[in-house]
Write an enzyme that holds these catalytic residues in place. Structure first.
Site, PDB file in Angstrom:
ATOM      1  N   LYS A 188       0.845  -1.205   0.000  1.00  0.00           N
ATOM      2  CA  LYS A 188       0.000   0.000   0.000  1.00  0.00           C
ATOM      3  C   LYS A 188       0.882   1.259   0.000  1.00  0.00           C
ATOM      4  O   LYS A 188       2.101   1.179   0.193  1.00  0.00           O
ATOM      5  CB  LYS A 188      -0.965  -0.042   1.185  1.00  0.00           C
ATOM      6  CG  LYS A 188      -1.947  -1.240   1.105  1.00  0.00           C
ATOM      7  CD  LYS A 188      -3.146  -0.962   0.215  1.00  0.00           C
ATOM      8  CE  LYS A 188      -3.905  -2.158  -0.300  1.00  0.00           C
ATOM      9  NZ  LYS A 188      -4.610  -3.020   0.594  1.00  0.00           N
TER      10      LYS A 188
HETATM   11  C1  LIG Z   1      -5.739  -4.079   0.962  1.00  0.00           C
HETATM   12  C2  LIG Z   1      -7.215  -3.825   1.087  1.00  0.00           C
HETATM   13  C3  LIG Z   1      -7.933  -4.101   2.259  1.00  0.00           C
HETATM   14  C4  LIG Z   1      -7.349  -4.884   3.401  1.00  0.00           C
HETATM   15  O1  LIG Z   1      -6.224  -4.330   3.940  1.00  0.00           O
HETATM   16  P1  LIG Z   1      -5.375  -5.160   5.021  1.00  0.00           P
HETATM   17  O2  LIG Z   1      -4.565  -4.117   5.688  1.00  0.00           O
HETATM   18  O3  LIG Z   1      -4.548  -6.146   4.251  1.00  0.00           O
HETATM   19  O4  LIG Z   1      -6.343  -5.828   5.930  1.00  0.00           O
HETATM   20  C5  LIG Z   1      -9.245  -3.694   2.351  1.00  0.00           C
HETATM   21  N1  LIG Z   1      -9.860  -3.066   1.324  1.00  0.00           N
HETATM   22  C6  LIG Z   1      -9.225  -2.822   0.167  1.00  0.00           C
HETATM   23  C7  LIG Z   1      -9.955  -2.102  -0.919  1.00  0.00           C
HETATM   24  C8  LIG Z   1      -7.890  -3.211  -0.002  1.00  0.00           C
HETATM   25  O5  LIG Z   1      -7.267  -3.013  -1.167  1.00  0.00           O
END
Ligand SMILES: *Cc1c(COP(=O)(O)O)cnc(C)c1O
Length: 391
Positions: A188
């Site tokens: 991210k």
């Molecule tokens: C990555 C993601 C999540 C989950 O994030 P985590 O930190 O891995 O739990 C939730 N929603 C979207 C749209 C994502 O891309």
């Protein structure tokens, strides 16, 4: 003349770091606060001030933040929560975890964002809330969604996993009234390896979520193990174990210092792609609204099979196998996954805009650890494949 293909593989995504992350983590380890401690509090405060939120709760994933937000809003069995099928499964799984029923509203075909008109059609007496997802890093039409929520007495929890640094009409995502969940997963825009943050302007809402993030205990270890802290605590709910560690927060703090620089690179690279794909037959970037700053978590293009002799799957295969470029697809619509098909009777044909985008979408590499040459190579590869397969 055709593009000379690179020998080394360009990964689809990589975290971005210099020596600061290692330094921060070393400090955390040497401080002996290995679980939740002062660095988590510092990270919460700094993150809240960056997105303009009054309160922030650091947790171990965005999934945990979403789950806690729903629990803190009192969601449970018999309730319905409306969200998009065009998201990562965890958005919808967390609704299931509360015992509530997920209800899908289709997306706008141009942006991939949940359609306010479709949300309105899905409201029933059981609806408690809405989870819009700021897909790819672009904010949803929040004025319309907030208006619908207000009119119907619903809460809104924003899934901002892609949207650190995004804005909507001048307000940073996370800085408004709604509870907002961020992800710090490895790929991210800002990463702690695994991690997440829940923000809100409501102190009681965040306090409830905070208690539920640590076993439902009325005091956290940070209070209990500091000098002057009491050993006494009460379990007020059967809570969860969702807290962030100081080691993760140290990574987050180091990343916050370079967030602006990382976002500028994402913007610059997205601009290069946008220019390169102008007028290219068979390749169409997703529509960008003029309502705010895009966080550019993803660079999503549509591969138009009516203009090319190949579809997305073959295009993706050529990118990876011939050009040595990692790619991804965001997302397999949640209603097409077996769990939802088997338990909620969902099927292909129900959300045609989400299904069409899934059939055409290709995510190409976009991250600050890439060089400008990498970006130009990817852009040229996409143009060359499209030209070689134009109808
Ligand atoms: C990555 C993601 C999540 C989950 O994030 P985590 O930190 O891995 O739990 C939730 N929603 C979207 C749209 C994502 O891309």
């Amino acid at each position: 003349m055709s593009l000379e293909k690179r020998k080394d593989f360009l990964p689809y995504g990589l975290p971005c770091h210099d020596g600061d992350e290692l330094k921060g983590v070393t400090e955390a380890i040497e401080s002996n606060w290995w679980s939740r401690g002062p660095k988590v509090s510092e990270f919460e405060e700094k993150f809240a001030s960056i997105v303009g939120a009054k309160y922030a709760l650091a947790v171990n994933s965005c999934t945990a933040a979403l789950h806690l937000a729903l629990l803190s809003h009192g969601v449970g069995q018999g309730d319905e929560v409306i969200t998009t099928p065009y998201t990562f499964c965890s958005t919808v799984n967390t609704i299931v975890h509360t015992g509530a029923t997920p209800v899908f509203a289709d997306i706008d075909p141009d942006t991939g964002l949940i359609s306010p008109e479709e949300i309105e059609k899905k409201i029933t007496p059981k609806t408690k809330g809405i989870i819009p997802v700021h897909y790819a890093g672009q904010a949803c039409d929040m004025d319309k969604i907030n208006g619908i929520a207000e009119k119907n007495g619903l809460f809104v929890v924003e899934d901002a996993a892609h949207a650190v640094c995004a804005t909507y009409k001048g307000t940073p995502v996370g800085g408004g009234h709604n509870a907002t969940a961020f992800s710090f997963y490895a790929t991210k825009n800002l990463s702690t390896g695994e991690g997440g943050m829940l923000t809100s302007d409501d102190e009681e809402f965040i306090s409830r979520a905070r208690v539920m993030s640590l076993h439902g205990m009325s005091r956290n270890a940070w209070n209990r193990y500091s000098k002057g802290g009491s050993w006494r605590y009460e379990v007020q709910y059967a809570g969860h174990k969702y807290n962030m560690t100081d080691i993760a927060a140290a990574l987050g703090l180091a990343q916050l210092d370079k967030l602006d620089a990382m976002q500028s690179l994402r913007e610059e690279y997205a601009y290069i792609y946008g220019r390169a794909f102008e007028g290219v037959k068979g390749v169409e970037p997703l529509k960008i609204s003029d309502m705010g700053r895009h966080a550019w978590h993803l660079y999503a293009i549509r591969i138009k099979s009516d203009e090319l002799s190949i579809g997305r799957d073959e295009f993706a295969r050529i990118m990876t196998e011939d050009y040595n470029i990692g790619i991804s697809v965001h997302f397999i619509p949640v209603h097409l996954h077996p769990f939802y098909v088997n338990n909620y009777n969902t099927c292909r044909g129900q959300y045609p805009n989400a299904e069409k985008l899934f059939d055409e979408e290709l995510s190409i590499p976009l991250y600050p650890a890439m060089t400008k040459d990498d970006v130009e190579y990817v852009a040229k590869a996409v143009r060359e494949i499209a030209a070689q397969h134009a109808k």
